[in-house]
Design a protein around this motif. Structure first.
Motif, short mmCIF file in Angstrom:
data_model
loop_
_atom_site.label_atom_id
_atom_site.label_comp_id
_atom_site.label_asym_id
_atom_site.label_seq_id
_atom_site.Cartn_x
_atom_site.Cartn_y
_atom_site.Cartn_z
N ALA A 260 -3.80 1.60 -3.01
CA ALA A 260 -4.95 2.27 -2.38
C ALA A 260 -6.23 1.48 -2.64
CB ALA A 260 -5.11 3.68 -2.94
N PHE A 261 -6.36 0.93 -3.86
CA PHE A 261 -7.59 0.19 -4.21
C PHE A 261 -7.74 -1.08 -3.39
CE2 PHE A 261 -6.72 2.79 -7.96
CZ PHE A 261 -7.92 3.47 -8.04
N LYS A 262 -6.60 -1.66 -2.99
CA LYS A 262 -6.69 -2.88 -2.18
C LYS A 262 -7.36 -2.57 -0.84
CE LYS A 262 -2.40 -4.48 -4.26
NZ LYS A 262 -0.96 -4.72 -4.05
N LEU A 263 -6.93 -1.49 -0.21
CA LEU A 263 -7.51 -1.13 1.09
C LEU A 263 -8.98 -0.72 0.93
CD1 LEU A 263 -7.02 -0.87 4.12
CD2 LEU A 263 -6.20 1.46 3.75
N LEU A 264 -9.27 0.02 -0.15
CA LEU A 264 -10.66 0.44 -0.38
C LEU A 264 -11.57 -0.77 -0.59
CD1 LEU A 264 -9.95 3.50 -2.72
CD2 LEU A 264 -11.05 3.60 -0.47
#
Ligand SMILES: C[S@@+](CC[C@H](N)C(=O)[O-])C[C@H]1O[C@@H](n2cnc3c(N)ncnc32)[C@H](O)[C@@H]1O
Length: 329
Positions: A26-30
């Motif tokens: 999730a942090f990659k996309l954020l």
């Protein structure tokens, strides 16, 4: 491996659980969005290879939250339901999947297609890079069926030896192609993300899932004698420098002084492909490490030893990354 050992090792894994994300990705996309404002003006988004669903969670919060947004998630594997996300259990290489996506958007094309897809890794780097490239091309191919002109495509890419060939293929379809590395993606990994903006297929291009895109038949610059052009694209790191470094270990106690409390995974995969391995492990029937010191001395002395390192025959469930699945009994 203990319950907290992964938390000690990987701060993003731990933060994902604490913030309710299904996976640390999730942090990659954020972080990609922080850099490229991917969600600006997006009302229809497709998440290819979505399970267990952390990218779909991000999409539904950022797009679905605006009321008029629609998110469609596709994966081979079943995924636990997510509010505001329509799920298709299917293969991204199939035309029927493209048709289903369009149907869910009532004939309208998508503004954004993302793909964090990964085939099962073999550990043989050349094979893994090749498979990843094929999956990316499959994602691009299905994107050509569902993406609107001017739309954006983001896909996981392995920066292997032939990555410049993939960039040149992507440039045939998009006015801007970049390679981005979020802070939450380990430096030690060749993973990065191709961020392709301004979908603009060549004149006369007809989407066709049966056609492998890398044959460059649509590339106006393609020269039969020279072969496909290889291009170099800008490399961008994203995520604030103050954000955590995914290759470092951090103490478990939180920075605000509060004491660490173990958080269970938000949503373990409901039917992972390694489920059988988990069952075998619980029954104590999973293959064990064969170490040289476990062999009878006479065998060790008299036989040639082609493989010095311990050989593990089966991937242990605890080695499966990113998925929050806990196989401990
Ligand atoms: C790293 S996971 C994706 C994680 C996801 N982005 C998240 O944030 O939770 C990769 C996924 O790719 C899926 N996948 C691989 N090949 C696929 C294919 N041909 N069609 C659909 N899904 C595929 C796998 O089933 C797996 O769930």
């Amino acid at each position: 491996m203990g319950r907290t050992s992964k938390d000690k090792r990987d701060v993003y894994y731990r933060l994902a659980k604490e913030n309710g994300w299904r996976a640390r990705s999730a942090f990659k996309l954020l972080q990609l969005d922080e850099e490229f404002q991917l969600f600006q003006g997006v009302t229809r988004a497709v998440d290819l290879c979505a399970a267990p669903g952390s990218w779909s969670q991000v999409l539904s919060q950022k797009i679905g939250g605006q009321g008029s947004g629609h998110v469609v998630a596709v994966d081979l594997q079943a995924m636990a339901p997510l509010p505001g996300v329509l799920q298709i259990q299917g293969d991204i290489t199939q035309l029927s999947t493209a048709k289903e996506i369009i149907q869910h958007f009532e004939g309208c094309p998508a503004d954004l297609v993302v793909c964090d897809g990964a085939p099962d890794v073999t550990g043989l780097h050349d094979v893994d890079e090749y498979m990843q490239a094929q999956l990316l091309l499959a994602a691009l191919n299905i994107a050509t069926h569902v993406l609107k002109p001017g739309g954006c495509f983001v896909a996981k890419i392995f920066r292997g030896r032939d990555v410049t060939l993939i960039y040149s293929q992507l440039r045939v379809f998009f006015s801007s192609v970049l390679c981005a590395k979020p802070r939450s993606s380990r430096n030690s990994s060749i993973e990065a993300f191709a961020v392709c903006q301004g979908y603009d297929p060549p004149a006369g291009f007809l989407p066709d899932l049966t056609k492998p895109l890398l044959d460059h038949s649509y590339d106006p610059d393609f020269n039969q004698l020279d072969g496909p052009t290889r291009i170099i694209v800008p490399f961008v790191t994203c995520g604030d420098l103050s954000s955590y470094d995914s290759d470092r270990s951090y103490p478990l106690d939180l920075e605000d002084g509060s004491e660490y409390k173990y958080t269970p995974p938000t949503q373990p995969p409901i039917s992972p492909p390694y489920q059988e391995a988990c069952t075998l492990k619980k029954k104590g029937r999973l293959a064990k490490e064969i170490r040289p010191q476990d062999c009878p001395i006479s065998t060790v002395d008299s036989m040639p030893q082609p493989l010095a390192a311990p050989q593990r025959h089966t991937l242990l469930p605890s080695e499966v990354e990113d998925n929050g699945m806990n196989c401990s009994p």
